[in-house]
Design an enzyme around this catalytic site. Structure first.
Site, PDB file in Angstrom:
ATOM      1  N   SER A   1      43.959  54.235  33.818  1.00  0.00           N
ATOM      2  CA  SER A   1      42.665  53.849  34.209  1.00  0.00           C
ATOM      3  C   SER A   1      41.698  54.062  33.083  1.00  0.00           C
ATOM      4  O   SER A   1      41.863  53.474  31.696  1.00  0.00           O
ATOM      5  CB  SER A   1      42.038  54.837  35.340  1.00  0.00           C
ATOM      6  OG  SER A   1      41.010  54.387  35.714  1.00  0.00           O
TER       7      SER A   1
ATOM      8  N   ALA B   1      28.995  57.163  41.337  1.00  0.00           N
ATOM      9  CA  ALA B   1      28.018  56.838  40.585  1.00  0.00           C
ATOM     10  C   ALA B   1      28.616  56.284  39.373  1.00  0.00           C
ATOM     11  O   ALA B   1      28.108  55.392  38.719  1.00  0.00           O
ATOM     12  CB  ALA B   1      27.227  58.112  39.966  1.00  0.00           C
TER      13      ALA B   1
HETATM   14 ZN    ZN Z   1      40.054  52.640  36.782  1.00  0.00          ZN
END
Ligand code: ZN
Ligand code: NG1
Length: 542
Positions: A64, A371
């Site tokens: 990620s 957020a």
């Molecule tokens: Zn990600």
């Protein structure tokens, strides 16, 4: 099952002895060079899970938003959801078993989970653009095949695209085609239909600058571009041709540094957004005429989307309940605006989308965003059926509203957060409502805030309660935080051990940036002193 073959193959993907990893909120994640055995074993585990559920299981190789040198792996359950908690435990046991006990642990899992070993297994695999990902996904495939599982390797995919493939395959194509074209067709059709009745479609709305974090999002947006080009033109930056993945760019960088990514040409008042490295997060931003940077984070995305959905529900006259789910990191202004101005119910859960997802399932329509820009909208099956029925029955404007809701359902494609889906929904809403990025931003003003990291010897000495907003241990830390918070106006602060990094995260909010910074620093010092800080004492300034 050919035990000798498994043993032999496993030795080729041997575990370095003593290495311990945890299947955390985002699967396994660490330096790529430590992950070969984990990948092989997750291939094995995916086969067991597939046999047990009699369904296709997904394996995604990605880390990620983390640095390019890292990598990671997570399993995707049959309906595109995150792996069930009991299997997260199995994953941790299997990944940490020393080489000589690996087979026994594998057998234990299949007994505990009542896996019928004669059942067929099918696994689909996807990976991000990290240099290490191709080899690591090959190790997953080794694990799948040695246990007799069949597989399809999709190669390069965003994380949400892999979720989509898994869902399509397990619903026998009813939901959509389990191909990359199927994904583009489904999303672009819903987007084009949703926006076709927009009155204002001037250039201002049609073009969007996208920072792709030098990751997979660039490849996939480029492939998708022509499907949506009539409604939206995207200009890609940090497309991976030069820079390093997630380095000084991407959603996580922009959110945590509260500044534009490198490599993006921004003119004032232009709408810009950033994806993270596997394209499941998105944040928006712009520069105002004075050159000030304005961040539009996951909280403001949730606000825009839920207010749009609320209006459509009002139009069709249906009282489906909407809940917005946030974490403690949600800006205090967003929570206040949602509750007091929009009058929607807001809930707070622990960090990590699986917690938000779980809570969001309690509503007809559950809007959840962290957020940092990771989130989606869930429609319950009942709500979906009702909306589809109304789109046929109702007339005129009401019917149009129901149809729009139908398109929104199609755009949120069963993944727990998809930057591409989110982007298309946001763009559609802005076009339909004729909102500029500044007007969207002006819904409410974020309280100045600061996030910091503190290194401690053992972050698990910090335990929390109340959705991570209160510290339970070590003793005295919560009292210290309370005393510090009292010194500032509109202030709030909390600390929690990170689930993905070996650090403690500190968050503070206050009436000015200076005060938020000063409170965050003071709380960091309290953590350092009371929770076993290591290395240099936290310094003020960032
Ligand atoms: Zn990600
Ligand atoms: P940790 O490291 O537990 O704070 C981070 C993000 C989460 C979530 C996970 C998974 C923050 C403060 N934390 O978790 O929201 O996205 O990574 O990737 O943004």
């Amino acid at each position: 099952m050919d035990l000798d073959a498994i043993r032999e193959y496993s030795a080729l993907h041997a575990k370095p002895s003593g290495l311990v990893l945890q299947y955390g909120t985002a699967g396994f994640r660490t330096k790529a060079e430590h992950l070969d055995h984990v990948m092989f074993r997750m291939g094995l585990l995916a086969v067991l899970r597939s046999k047990q559920t009699k369904s296709t299981i997904g394996v995604m190789v990605t880390a990620s938003h983390n640095p390019e040198e890292d990598n990671g792996v997570k399993l995707v359950d049959p309906l595109g959801e995150m792996l069930a908690p009991s299997w997260e435990e199995h994953a941790t046991c299997l990944a940490n078993a020393e080489e000589h006990e690996m087979l026994r642990v594998l057998m234990d899992i299949s007994v505990k989970a009542a896996v019928n070993l004669h059942q067929d297994a099918f696994v689909v695999i996807g990976r991000d653009t990290r240099p290490s990902s191709e080899k690591l996904s090959q190790s997953v495939i080794d694990g799948v095949t040695v246990l007799g599982g069949q597989f399809h390797d999709y190669g390069l995919l965003t994380t949400p695209q892999l979720h989509y493939m898994v869902y399509c395959r397990n619903t026998s194509g009813q939901y959509g085609k389990a191909t990359i074209e199927g994904y583009y067709e489904k999303l672009s059709k819903a987007f084009m239909e949703l926006t076709k009745q927009a009155f204002c479609s001037g250039d201002e709305y049609r073009s969007l600058k996208v920072d792709c974090a030098n990751g997979i999002g660039a490849l996939k947006l480029r492939e998708m571009e022509h499907y949506i080009s009539q409604g939206l033109s995207v200009q890609l930056f940090n497309d991976g041709t030069k820079g390093k993945l997630n380095h000084l760019c991407g959603a996580d960088f922009v959110k945590s540094h509260q500044k534009p990514p490198q490599g993006m040409e921004m003119k004032s008042n232009e709408r810009c957004c950033s994806f993270d490295g596997d394209a499941d997060r998105i944040v928006y931003y712009y520069l105002d005429v004075d050159g000030h940077f304005h961040l539009i984070d996951g909280d403001k995305i949730a606000t825009l989307i839920s207010s749009f959905l609320k209006e459509l529900l009002l139009e069709i006259g249906e009282s489906l309940n909407i809940g917005v789910v946030q974490t403690a990191y949600a800006n205090g202004s967003s929570t206040r605006y949602l509750e007091e101005v929009m009058k929607v119910s807001v809930y707070c859960t622990k960090t990590g989308v699986k917690h938000l997802h779980h809570k969001a399932q309690e509503f007809d329509i559950g809007v959840y965003f962290e957020a940092n820009g990771h989130g989606t909208v869930l429609f319950s099956k009942a709500a979906e059926t009702k909306i589809k029925q109304l789109a046929k029955e109702l007339e005129d404007k009401k019917r149009e509203a129901a149809k729009m809701l139908e398109n929104v359902i199609d755009l949120f494609n069963q993944a727990a957060g998809d930057a591409i889906s989110d982007m298309l929904v946001i763009e559609a809403i802005l076009i339909l409502k004729g909102l500029t990025v500044q007007q969207w931003d002006a819904l409410y003003t974020d309280l100045p805030n600061r996030q910091l990291k503190v290194k401690v010897a053992d972050r698990q000495v910090i335990s929390t309660t109340d959705a991570e907003r209160q510290v339970v241990t070590p003793p005295g830390l919560q009292e210290a935080i309370n005393d510090l918070v009292k010194k500032y106006k509109l202030s709030r602060a909390f600390v929690r051990p990170s689930g993905t990094e070996d650090i403690v995260r500190v968050y503070a909010e206050a009436d000015s940036q200076e005060n938020a910074d000063s409170l965050a620093h003071a709380v960091s010092l309290a953590v350092f002193q009371l929770a076993g800080g290591v290395g240099e004492t936290p310094q003020p300034g960032f």
